[in-house]
Design a protein around this motif. Structure first.
Motif, PDB file in Angstrom:
ATOM      1  N   ARG A 114      54.929  90.016  68.275  1.00  0.00           N
ATOM      2  CA  ARG A 114      53.708  90.815  68.154  1.00  0.00           C
ATOM      3  C   ARG A 114      52.595  90.120  67.370  1.00  0.00           C
ATOM      4  NH1 ARG A 114      53.349  97.298  67.538  1.00  0.00           N
ATOM      5  NH2 ARG A 114      51.087  97.473  67.466  1.00  0.00           N
ATOM      6  N   GLN A 143      49.070  89.903  69.324  1.00  0.00           N
ATOM      7  CA  GLN A 143      48.285  91.077  68.985  1.00  0.00           C
ATOM      8  C   GLN A 143      46.778  90.806  69.099  1.00  0.00           C
ATOM      9  OE1 GLN A 143      49.221  94.479  67.623  1.00  0.00           O
ATOM     10  NE2 GLN A 143      47.134  94.587  68.421  1.00  0.00           N
ATOM     11  N   TRP A 190      42.928  91.605  68.179  1.00  0.00           N
ATOM     12  CA  TRP A 190      42.237  92.085  66.984  1.00  0.00           C
ATOM     13  C   TRP A 190      40.761  92.298  67.284  1.00  0.00           C
ATOM     14  CZ3 TRP A 190      44.513  92.548  61.971  1.00  0.00           C
ATOM     15  CH2 TRP A 190      45.856  92.183  61.912  1.00  0.00           C
ATOM     16  N   LYS A 194      40.822  94.341  62.580  1.00  0.00           N
ATOM     17  CA  LYS A 194      41.892  95.323  62.704  1.00  0.00           C
ATOM     18  C   LYS A 194      42.595  95.164  64.051  1.00  0.00           C
ATOM     19  CE  LYS A 194      39.607  98.875  59.879  1.00  0.00           C
ATOM     20  NZ  LYS A 194      39.115 100.277  59.869  1.00  0.00           N
ATOM     21  N   PRO A 195      43.900  95.468  64.113  1.00  0.00           N
ATOM     22  CA  PRO A 195      44.594  95.421  65.404  1.00  0.00           C
ATOM     23  C   PRO A 195      43.985  96.444  66.367  1.00  0.00           C
ATOM     24  CG  PRO A 195      46.161  95.553  63.585  1.00  0.00           C
ATOM     25  CD  PRO A 195      44.813  95.813  63.005  1.00  0.00           C
ATOM     26  N   GLU A 217      43.885  99.241  68.911  1.00  0.00           N
ATOM     27  CA  GLU A 217      44.782 100.342  69.227  1.00  0.00           C
ATOM     28  C   GLU A 217      44.868 100.540  70.742  1.00  0.00           C
ATOM     29  OE1 GLU A 217      46.638 102.050  67.168  1.00  0.00           O
ATOM     30  OE2 GLU A 217      45.870 101.052  65.361  1.00  0.00           O
TER      31      GLU A 217
END
Length: 311
Positions: free
Chosen positions: A44, A48, A50, A54-55, A57
């Motif tokens: 992950r 992931q 970004w 922030k990741p 959603e």
């Protein structure tokens, strides 16, 4: 000095060859499964997506689509599968459903858009060869169309990854390296004994060992590529067999990947010509290696499923 040290190492390996072979095979097997044993800690963070520190959603509609795929595909232990947003253009996955960590399926950010709202893809920044893609240019307009998929194509792409994990695809791939290593060693020793090379000149044994290593490496490359392609075809067939809609989505998905790769080939210039073939398939990195099944043949295999008479 160095030659003497290598001679001692070789002698020690010869005395404890069974133990070294066992440890080496176990190490290769474990290394190939690293991403799949602890996907949250290894896989992950690597994929992931970004945004603003922030990741990203996963949108509710995509989360709902993901759960639909698990239900319609009759994925065993569906509660062991989790989804997150990745920065790549294609879905990726890691994990094994029977391990404690479960499975992760990475869904691209462009899957948040569909063919009904194609203009939204222009909100994404795509940089190719150090230049941001101009979505209003002729090349950008073509690429924009290849990055948006219908819900059916999205469901097929997600189902393909879920089926790959359910069919223990990572485990199948991980077994190839230790099996080839053990097979190369056993065959090398057996032939050496058969030819009586243990009592022969050291130079001759050294040349023989080099030849065995070369043949073993070649066998590993060919075996890994064959197994990898077989695993991919199996995942495609499993996903396309869920329903006719999934199969049609699979044809659309691979057609768009081929068009997408043609766009990348044009945008990237000479470097793109090295990576992508004129028909949109990936070009082999080395002349003996073809790690992934050609997209054209994967699409054609799904078309064959569609052409089968319905029961």
């Amino acid at each position: 000095m160095a030659a003497r040290f290598l001679w001692k190492v070789a002698a020690m390996v010869e005395r404890h060859r069974t133990g070294f072979l066992t440890i080496s095979c176990a190490g290769l097997f474990g290394a190939n499964l690293t991403f799949h044993i602890l996907p949250e800690d290894t896989f992950r963070p690597l994929y992931q997506a970004w945004a603003k520190g922030k990741p990203v959603e996963l949108p509710e509609n995509v989360q709902h689509l993901f759960h639909e795929v698990l239900i319609e595909g009759r994925i065993q232990s569906g509660n062991r599968y989790r989804a997150f947003v990745v920065f790549s253009f294609h879905p990726v996955s890691a994990g094994l459903p029977w391990l404690p960590a479960g499975c992760l399926v990475g869904i691209p950010a462009n899957f948040c858009d569909t063919t009904d709202d194609e203009h939204k893809i222009a909100n994404h920044v795509v940089v190719i060869e150090g230049k941001e893609v101009d979505w209003e240019s002729p090349e950008g307009l073509i690429l924009k169309g290849t990055l948006t998929f219908s819900p059916e194509a999205q469901k097929f792409a997600i189902a393909r990854e879920a089926m790959y994990l359910q069919n223990n695809g990572p485990l199948t791939r991980a077994v190839v390296a230790p099996v080839c290593l053990a097979g190369t060693y056993v065959c090398g020793v057996a032939i050496k004994q058969l030819l009586g090379l243990y009592s022969g000149p050291v130079l001759l044994r050294g040349l023989y060992n080099i030849a065995v290593l070369a043949v073993g490496l070649l066998g590993y490359c060919l075996s890994y590529d064959a197994v990898s392609q077989a695993v991919e075809y199996k995942a495609d067939r499993s996903a396309a067999s869920i329903s006719t809609d999934f199969a049609r989505g699979g044809v659309e998905f691979y057609n768009k990947i081929l068009s997408q790769n043609k766009s990348f080939r044009a945008l990237m210039g000479k470097s793109g010509e090295k990576i992508y073939a004129p028909n949109g398939n990936l070009s082999p990195t080395y002349w003996i290696r073809l790690k992934h099944a050609p997209y054209t043949s994967r699409r054609d295999s799904i078309i064959n499923i569609l052409n089968l008479p319905q029961a």
